[in-house]
Enzyme design. Structure first.
Site, PDB file in Angstrom:
ATOM      1  N   GLU A   1     -10.792   4.652   8.909  1.00 27.91           N
ATOM      2  CA  GLU A   1     -10.960   4.375   7.484  1.00 27.91           C
ATOM      3  C   GLU A   1     -11.554   2.981   7.233  1.00 27.91           C
ATOM      4  OE1 GLU A   1      -7.041   5.206   5.865  1.00 27.91           O
ATOM      5  OE2 GLU A   1      -7.548   7.331   5.695  1.00 27.91           O
TER       6      GLU A   1
ATOM      7  N   GLU B   1       0.864  -1.181   0.000  1.00 28.57           N
ATOM      8  CA  GLU B   1       0.000   0.000   0.000  1.00 28.57           C
ATOM      9  C   GLU B   1       0.900   1.231   0.000  1.00 28.57           C
ATOM     10  OE1 GLU B   1      -3.468  -0.280   2.225  1.00 28.57           O
ATOM     11  OE2 GLU B   1      -3.854   1.876   2.293  1.00 28.57           O
TER      12      GLU B   1
ATOM     13  N   ARG C   1      -2.677   3.335  16.999  1.00 30.91           N
ATOM     14  CA  ARG C   1      -2.578   4.545  16.171  1.00 30.91           C
ATOM     15  C   ARG C   1      -3.698   5.554  16.477  1.00 30.91           C
ATOM     16  NH1 ARG C   1      -2.779   3.797  10.520  1.00 30.91           N
ATOM     17  NH2 ARG C   1      -0.994   5.061   9.947  1.00 30.91           N
TER      18      ARG C   1
ATOM     19  N   ASP D   1      -2.496  14.306   7.458  1.00 31.17           N
ATOM     20  CA  ASP D   1      -2.030  13.057   6.879  1.00 31.17           C
ATOM     21  C   ASP D   1      -0.787  13.224   6.002  1.00 31.17           C
ATOM     22  OD1 ASP D   1      -1.830  10.473   6.082  1.00 31.17           O
ATOM     23  OD2 ASP D   1      -3.699  10.379   4.964  1.00 31.17           O
TER      24      ASP D   1
ATOM     25  N   GLU E   1       3.913   9.066  -0.592  1.00 36.98           N
ATOM     26  CA  GLU E   1       2.511   9.094  -1.018  1.00 36.98           C
ATOM     27  C   GLU E   1       2.084  10.490  -1.459  1.00 36.98           C
ATOM     28  OE1 GLU E   1      -0.173   7.788   2.038  1.00 36.98           O
ATOM     29  OE2 GLU E   1      -1.956   8.123   0.800  1.00 36.98           O
TER      30      GLU E   1
HETATM   31  C1  BDP Z   1      -3.369   7.319   4.345  1.00 43.08           C
HETATM   32  C2  BDP Z   1      -3.150   6.377   3.214  1.00 43.08           C
HETATM   33  C3  BDP Z   1      -3.761   5.027   3.456  1.00 43.08           C
HETATM   34  C4  BDP Z   1      -3.315   4.501   4.809  1.00 43.08           C
HETATM   35  C5  BDP Z   1      -3.651   5.512   5.872  1.00 43.08           C
HETATM   36  C6  BDP Z   1      -3.127   5.103   7.245  1.00 43.08           C
HETATM   37  O1  BDP Z   1      -3.689   6.952   2.048  1.00 43.08           O
HETATM   38  O2  BDP Z   1      -3.369   4.188   2.409  1.00 43.08           O
HETATM   39  O3  BDP Z   1      -3.899   3.286   5.093  1.00 43.08           O
HETATM   40  O4  BDP Z   1      -3.055   6.737   5.571  1.00 43.08           O
HETATM   41  O5  BDP Z   1      -2.103   5.660   7.638  1.00 43.08           O
HETATM   42  O6  BDP Z   1      -2.466   8.369   4.159  1.00 43.08           O
HETATM   43  O7  BDP Z   1      -3.720   4.289   7.909  1.00 43.08           O
END
Ligand code: BDP
Length: 702
Positions: free
Chosen positions: A294, A170, A327, A368, A396
């Site tokens: 998420e 990912e 987290r 983020d 990213e």
């Molecule tokens: C975001 C990413 C995603 C991650 C998420 C995370 O787009 O792919 O899973 O953070 O840190 O920035 O959990």
């Protein structure tokens, strides 16, 4: 041409050309011959021999690294023998569990008589000392009268791999996963050892091998055997293995009806699972958890809290010495809310309620991993529950593998930010290392940028970000300039002019990226899902807080997110001196202006330009600077390996194209709101906004 001269030219070329092209595989463990013969001689006279009789695997690695590394650096084999004679020069190891002035993993490097002594309380400390010694020789540092004492300021220095069991990563831009799950545990790819070496050399002592969006299968017996095989490879290098876990595992794997953390069967399931893990991997580090974030499962699915969730796992690993890294990356999709505030609002009230083997893992900024964010207000706010730092090495939001962005200045900016939690000087670094609140666990992690690409990181220059993370986790006050200096000399070239030129590009690269993608505190302008390339016009997504308009708030009056008391009041999450620093738009530092204020297009800024003119200036000059990077890089052509040179040069051309894409997209889009012409000397882009919007198809991102 005279034949004699031709012969001379041929010989000269043969002597000066590298023996083989460098594919970047060796990272910072590139022990090529030191060109300066006098310097070589000097080192040889100081460390001609290594003395060791240790049979401990970690010390044997240290000896072997020194023997091989010094051998090729100095162009002469370095002998290993049991002991040094009286007055004999060389390297010796001293393991002393009660050595004062250092911590368990620390070391001393001392000249005692003619001997260079490596002293540590543990074998791991000796290994770190060996790598430090090699670094000194690689960077041409004097070994004269050494008296070095070094201990890591942060206990847990980790990589987090977002690797999936199917081999994908990912947000990975350097190929497939390093872990070949289908071959494990029977076959051990030699690369696992190379990975461990590279990490040990920069002090990294742990790795979470799987994605935070975790598949429950990593806790099956089958996968635990595979993870054990990796742990066995990493152990002698001082590296512990950790796993990301899926909170619903008791349901998915254990076939329980629930994963409610307060359910006795669920508790028992986690206890048993932890016991199974520790039977296989006695020094297993612990679990990393992304819960209720998420779409991932978590305790809130059962009306419980993060405390309930974390503590049930903490209880399970506690008897085995394990920890839970929980987290704080949680946020609800509220179109009227401010995502900035989510983590603090959720976790601050829980401070002190977690078990003592839980640490809250916080991303560096409140949103983020944007190119620039103010530090997360959770740093400094948690007085009783430790927090750790999560940086993202994989790019990213920093141009994937085509943009050269040296991230150490970003790390340094965050680590040196003052939280004022306990008066001035309470920097984020001091919060992290436990000196502000005496945290029992301290940790810094980097989301890995490694993959199966031969050079590990895709962009050759991205290796420096991995290197920097390790060095700063060891010593969070190290300057990005020094780290760049070391890395360039160890990985690219020792020619002083070239070192200076490359360092200069590195140190400016992040600010250049910020200028052409998100100047003055703009953030989250990228496209949905792929997170690559500009889509400031994005106003519909699966969640409101995944659009761009949620963040930039452009209208006919101005631009930016008002987070003062008149707006979302996110600023109130900081200590008063930090609030004061940001709350007045006239004095708010420009890099953070649009993070905290909705500023009129016509507002004059401290630069003398209006907001609109300043924005245009940044987008244009930022993109222009990529050309400067190219020109500077061309200057070092003769001083770096030809394969690496060409690789970087090619990527810089792509970077230029993509920087113009960002520039044109943002300038043309925001111009519709600002309704003003471009200030001189900037020329209108030679494409329309519609044309730029279609680029996302050309890049196959939709
Ligand atoms: C975001 C990413 C995603 C991650 C998420 C995370 O787009 O792919 O899973 O953070 O840190 O920035 O959990």
């Amino acid at each position: 041409m005279m034949p004699k001269f031709r012969l001379f030219l041929l010989l000269y070329t043969l002597i000066t050309a590298p023996a083989w092209a460098d594919d970047g595989y060796r990272l910072w463990l590139k022990f090529d011959l030191i060109e300066d013969a006098a310097l070589r001689q000097k080192y040889l006279s100081q460390v001609p021999t290594i003395a060791s009789t240790s049979t401990h695997p970690t010390v044997q690695i240290a000896v072997e690294e020194l023997r091989q590394g010094l051998g090729t650096l100095l162009g002469k084999p370095v002998a290993v023998k049991p002991a040094l004679g009286a007055n004999e020069k060389g390297i010796s190891f001293k393991l002393n569990p009660t050595e004062s002035g250092i911590s368990e993993e620390g070391f001393k490097l001392q000249t005692v008589g003619g001997t260079l002594q490596l002293i540590a309380q543990t074998e791991r400390g000796l290994l770190y000392a060996a790598y430090e010694l090699l670094r000194r020789v690689q960077t041409g540092t004097s070994l004269e009268k050494l008296s070095v004492t070094s201990s890591p300021r942060i206990q847990l220095r980790l990589l987090n791999h977002w690797d999936n069991h199917v081999g994908t990563i990912e947000r990975g831009y350097a190929g497939m996963s390093l872990w070949k799950w289908y071959e494990l545990p029977e076959r051990l790819d030699p690369r696992y050892t190379e990975y461990a070496r590279a990490n040990a050399a920069i002090g990294i002592n742990g790795t979470v091998v799987n994605n935070v969006n975790a598949s429950a299968r990593f806790l099956t017996d089958e996968y635990l055997q595979k993870v054990k095989a990796l742990a066995d490879v990493f152990r002698p290098y001082g590296i512990k293995v950790y796993l990301s876990v899926n909170f619903a595992s008791p349901r998915i794997l254990g076939k329980l009806k629930t994963a409610d953390p307060l359910d006795p069967d669920v508790r028992a399931w986690w206890k048993q699972k932890a016991a199974d893990v520790y039977t296989l991997i006695p020094d297993f580090g612990g679990f990393l958890v992304k819960a209720n974030s998420e779409g991932e499962p978590g305790p809130m699915d059962y009306g419980r809290t993060h405390v309930d969730g974390a503590n049930v796992l903490a209880e399970a690993v506690k008897p085995h010495g394990g920890i839970i890294m929980w987290r704080s990356f949680v946020y609800e999709p509220d179109p009227k809310g401010d995502r900035f505030k989510a983590a603090y609002d959720e976790f601050k009230p829980l401070d002190g309620k977690f078990h003592d083997n839980v640490i809250i893992q916080v991303k560096n900024g409140p949103i983020d991993f944007m190119p620039r964010e103010p530090f997360s207000p959770l740093f400094g706010a948690m007085t009783q529950t430790p927090v750790s730092m999560e940086f993202q090495l994989t790019q990213e939001y920093l141009g994937w593998a085509t943009h050269w962005v040296y991230q150490a200045p970003l790390f340094e900016e965050v680590l040196s930010a003052d939280t004022h939690a306990k008066g001035p000087g309470s920097t984020v670094a001091k919060v992290l290392d436990g000196s502000v609140y005496k945290y029992p666990i301290t940790s810094m992690v980097g989301v890995a940028n490694t993959g199966s690409d031969r050079n590990w990181t895709g962009h050759p220059m991205a290796q420096a970000n991995w290197y920097a993370l390790g060095r700063m986790a060891w010593e969070p006050t190290l300057a990005s300039e020094q780290i760049a200096d070391e890395w360039v000399k160890m990985s690219l070239t020792r020619k002083p002019q070239a070192v200076a030129t490359i360092k200069n590009i590195m140190l400016k690269s992040r600010e250049i990226y910020v200028d052409y993608t998100s100047p003055l505190g703009l953030h989250h302008l990228m496209g949905e899902g792929h997170h690559f390339g500009p889509e400031p016009w994005l106003n519909k997504a699966r969640r409101p807080d995944w659009t761009a308009v949620y963040y930039h708030r452009a209208d006919s009056l101005g631009l930016g997110f008002d987070r003062t008391a008149r707006g979302s009041n996110a600023l109130s999450q900081y200590a008063p001196p930090v609030q004061q620093q940001f709350e007045n738009p006239a004095t708010c530092p420009l890099p953070y202006l649009l993070w905290f204020h909705h500023v009129p297009w016509t507002q004059k800024l401290s630069t003398g330009r209006t907001l609109w003119n300043e924005l245009v200036h940044r987008f244009y000059s930022g993109a222009e600077q990529v050309k400067w990077m190219q020109n500077e890089w061309n200057k070092v052509k003769k001083d770096v390996d030809s394969e690496i040179f060409a690789n970087v040069a090619g990527r810089l051309l792509t970077q230029e194209k993509e920087a113009l894409w960002w520039r044109d997209a943002c300038v043309l889009y925001f111009q519709e709101y600002a309704r003003q012409p471009l200030p001189a000397p900037y020329q209108k882009p030679n494409r329309t906004l519609e044309e730029v919007k279609n680029l996302v198809d050309i890049y196959h991102l939709r």
